[in-house]
Design an enzyme around this catalytic site. Structure first.
Site, PDB file in Angstrom:
ATOM      1  N   ARG A 323       1.212  -1.266   0.164  1.00 15.21           N
ATOM      2  CA  ARG A 323      -0.252  -0.222   0.095  1.00 15.21           C
ATOM      3  C   ARG A 323       0.702   1.655   0.281  1.00 15.21           C
ATOM      4  O   ARG A 323       0.339   2.263  -0.920  1.00 15.21           O
ATOM      5  CB  ARG A 323      -1.499  -0.093   1.178  1.00 15.21           C
ATOM      6  CG  ARG A 323      -1.687   1.094   1.722  1.00 15.21           C
ATOM      7  CD  ARG A 323      -2.849   1.160   2.925  1.00 15.21           C
ATOM      8  NE  ARG A 323      -2.802  -0.214   3.317  1.00 15.21           N
ATOM      9  CZ  ARG A 323      -4.313  -1.289   3.097  1.00 15.21           C
ATOM     10  NH1 ARG A 323      -4.562  -0.521   2.934  1.00 15.21           N
ATOM     11  NH2 ARG A 323      -3.894  -2.044   3.376  1.00 15.21           N
ATOM     12  N   TYR A 364     -14.148  -3.409   4.677  1.00 20.89           N
ATOM     13  CA  TYR A 364     -13.207  -2.711   6.079  1.00 20.89           C
ATOM     14  C   TYR A 364     -13.975  -0.982   6.273  1.00 20.89           C
ATOM     15  O   TYR A 364     -13.184  -0.377   7.736  1.00 20.89           O
ATOM     16  CB  TYR A 364     -11.959  -1.945   6.314  1.00 20.89           C
ATOM     17  CG  TYR A 364     -10.998  -3.532   4.663  1.00 20.89           C
ATOM     18  CD1 TYR A 364     -10.476  -4.678   5.780  1.00 20.89           C
ATOM     19  CD2 TYR A 364     -10.487  -3.403   3.348  1.00 20.89           C
ATOM     20  CE1 TYR A 364     -10.338  -5.740   4.621  1.00 20.89           C
ATOM     21  CE2 TYR A 364      -9.503  -4.328   3.400  1.00 20.89           C
ATOM     22  CZ  TYR A 364      -9.593  -4.868   3.316  1.00 20.89           C
ATOM     23  OH  TYR A 364      -8.964  -6.213   2.711  1.00 20.89           O
ATOM     24  N   CYS A 391     -26.554  -3.701  -7.195  1.00 19.46           N
ATOM     25  CA  CYS A 391     -27.724  -3.418  -6.471  1.00 19.46           C
ATOM     26  C   CYS A 391     -27.561  -4.713  -5.132  1.00 19.46           C
ATOM     27  O   CYS A 391     -27.597  -5.175  -4.722  1.00 19.46           O
ATOM     28  CB  CYS A 391     -28.165  -5.192  -7.449  1.00 19.46           C
ATOM     29  SG  CYS A 391     -28.618  -4.934  -8.940  1.00 19.46           S
TER      30      CYS A 391
HETATM   31  C1  LIG Z   1      -0.298  -7.724   2.977  1.00 13.98           C
HETATM   32  C2  LIG Z   1       0.693  -8.722   3.011  1.00 13.98           C
HETATM   33  C3  LIG Z   1       1.856  -7.575   2.986  1.00 13.98           C
HETATM   34  C4  LIG Z   1       1.832  -6.207   2.471  1.00 13.98           C
HETATM   35  O1  LIG Z   1       0.468  -5.100   3.101  1.00 13.98           O
HETATM   36  P1  LIG Z   1       0.112  -3.796   2.930  1.00 13.98           P
HETATM   37  O2  LIG Z   1      -1.050  -3.190   3.648  1.00 13.98           O
HETATM   38  O3  LIG Z   1      -0.192  -3.152   1.441  1.00 13.98           O
HETATM   39  O4  LIG Z   1       2.089  -2.823   3.226  1.00 13.98           O
HETATM   40  C5  LIG Z   1       3.372  -7.645   3.197  1.00 13.98           C
HETATM   41  N1  LIG Z   1       4.067  -8.700   3.711  1.00 13.98           N
HETATM   42  C6  LIG Z   1       2.751 -10.023   4.170  1.00 13.98           C
HETATM   43  C7  LIG Z   1       3.244 -11.097   4.438  1.00 13.98           C
HETATM   44  C8  LIG Z   1       1.379  -9.111   3.747  1.00 13.98           C
HETATM   45  O5  LIG Z   1      -0.044 -10.268   3.726  1.00 13.98           O
END
Ligand SMILES: *Cc1c(COP(=O)(O)O)cnc(C)c1O
Length: 463
Positions: A323, A364, A391
């Protein structure tokens, strides 16, 4: 998370309905740089532009809804993570946030590594030329076929998530006459400060092997005895959209504690520690994320301090931001279809997409912001809920937002910070076609993931 309600503009009652909104901004046309991609601005006519291109032109050429991704911003963020951690650490971009071949090439060029968690993500990474040794393979239930493909391809590491998987990967590696580099994912009993559905390190959950009760230590014992495995480190991922570093502090303390116990019991110092991803971004002006260099400094200091205390050489650190790299780099552009004021409540603004291109609000209760993109307006703010065309009454894109009171069908609105977990979680609900992702850079826009077509849908429907 509930914030105080403030009197709205003239179109609404004095007391606003319950919601997650702040006061109406003094200038609805202003863009808060925190939530928008780097090159997003308004041109002299007040039209939103990205990479120097006006969104009206983009909408004409690529249609709506569509995601527009600022390529320079993506590269800059990737690079800033890379440089923040330097040569003594590895940055793995979490592909699940958003993956396409163009993204893989950018990551490769910017010197990042890549996390994948399915055969499809692995295929995308390999087909775009990411060297296998820079790929990490994740997931709590990788199929034997996926494991085989990953081992055959020579991925840099597989992150083991269960006792069964330890044996499974060891067997497959042995069959293929190789030793697979692996990490063991543990849960350290930390609950990240975030929405409970996306917190992943407390122990009552499907990911990882609990540290508590000695299960993680037992997993290490088994992994160390299997010829097909080369155990290189311990992995911990504590959650998502985290702003507070204290969760990482506790996690690092516990992971290093395990490394110390491993040294004491087996006489081996594992060379790597992976602290996962989960760093938060600004979805609204109320969010204050940290810069990668601050995060790198904090994490490195924590791990070094813990290792010094345990008399361990500091292991190589890796992190897995998804993210934080891609999230802020894109916005979704929608066209307004209907504007429906409900007296004393709010105005429902229906756009031409919805939960099929952004499920996070429904899933969420995520918060987003929104701006009128195709023009500026001096009209009074009105309290809106931006909803999709599906919908489902929970089909909400932006739960509470102020938009100009003269908003009308045909206006374009943009929702920022949709680079992560929007296109990658997109669905075909109601047989709606998934939107394209258009990369914009230096006055040029090119499709990197094309819009789905009805032929695409019908091709799968073979009955
Ligand atoms: C989802 C996930 C990430 C990335 O998470 P962000 O919130 O997008 O930074 C990194 N490592 C693992 C193991 C994850 O499941």
């Amino acid at each position: 998370m509930s914030r105080s309600a403030h009197p709205a503009g003239p179109r609404h009652a004095d007391v606003l309905p319950e919601g997650h909104y702040s006061a109406p901004p003094t200038d609805l046309n202003a863009l808060d740089a925190k939530v928008w991609a780097e090159t997003v601005t308004r041109d002299t006519d007040g039209v939103l532009t990205v990479g120097g291109i006006d969104v009206r032109r983009l909408a004409e050429e690529f249609g709506t809804p569509a995601y527009f991704l600022d390529e320079d911003d993506f590269r800059a963020r990737a690079r800033s993570w890379r440089t923040a951690f330097g040569d003594d650490a590895d940055v793995f971009y979490a592909g699940k946030a958003f993956l396409s071949r163009a993204v893989v090439r950018w990551l490769h060029e910017e010197g990042l590594n890549l996390d994948v968690c399915s055969g499809g993500e692995l295929a995308t990474a390999l087909s775009a030329g990411m060297p296998a040794e820079r790929i990490a393979f994740h997931g709590n239930n990788k199929s034997t076929d996926e494991i085989r493909r990953a081992v055959e391809a020579g991925v840099g590491r597989i992150v083991l998530d269960s006792f069964q998987e330890i044996v499974r990967v060891a067997h497959i590696a042995q069959e293929l006459g190789t030793r697979q580099r692996v990490q063991i994912r543990i849960t350290v009993g930390v609950e990240a400060h975030t929405h409970e559905f996306i917190a992943t390190a407390h122990e009552d959950q499907k990911f990882g092997i609990p540290l508590a009760g000695g299960q993680a230590a037992e997993a290490v014992r088994r992994a160390l005895t299997l010829d097909g495995l080369e155990l290189i480190g311990i992995h911990s991922h504590i959650g998502s959209q985290i702003f507070d570093m204290s969760g990482f502090e506790v996690a690092a303390h516990r992971v290093v504690g395990l490394l110390r116990d491993i040294r004491d019991e087996h006489g081996v110092e594992l060379p790597e520690i992976d602290l996962g991803g989960g760093l938060g971004i600004a979805y609204t002006s109320d969010d204050d994320p940290r810069e990668p260099h601050e995060i790198a400094k904090a994490l490195t200091e924590i791990v070094t301090r813990e290792c010094d205390a345990a008399r361990l050489a500091t292991p190589r650190i890796s992190v897995e931001p998804g993210r934080a790299i891609v999230g802020p780099t894109a916005f979704t552009l929608y066209e307004v279809g209907t504007v429906k004021p409900l007296d004393g409540l709010r105005t429902y603004v229906s756009v031409d997409g919805g939960m099929s291109d952004n499920i996070r609000t429904a899933l969420y209760d995520a918060e987003y912001s929104v701006a009128l993109a195709s023009r500026v307006s001096e009209a009074e703010p009105m309290l809106c809920r931006v909803v999709g065309k599906h919908c489902e009454s929970g089909d909400i894109v932006v739960k509470d937002a102020f938009l100009p009171g003269d908003l009308a069908p045909g206006d374009l609105v943009a929702v920022p910070a949709t680079g992560a977990y929007c296109r990658s979680m997109a669905s075909n609900y109601n047989h709606v076609l998934r939107p394209p992702v258009v990369a914009v850079r230096d006055g040029e826009a090119r499709v990197i993931v094309r819009r789905e077509t009805e032929e695409d849908l019908l091709r799968l429907d073979v009955g």
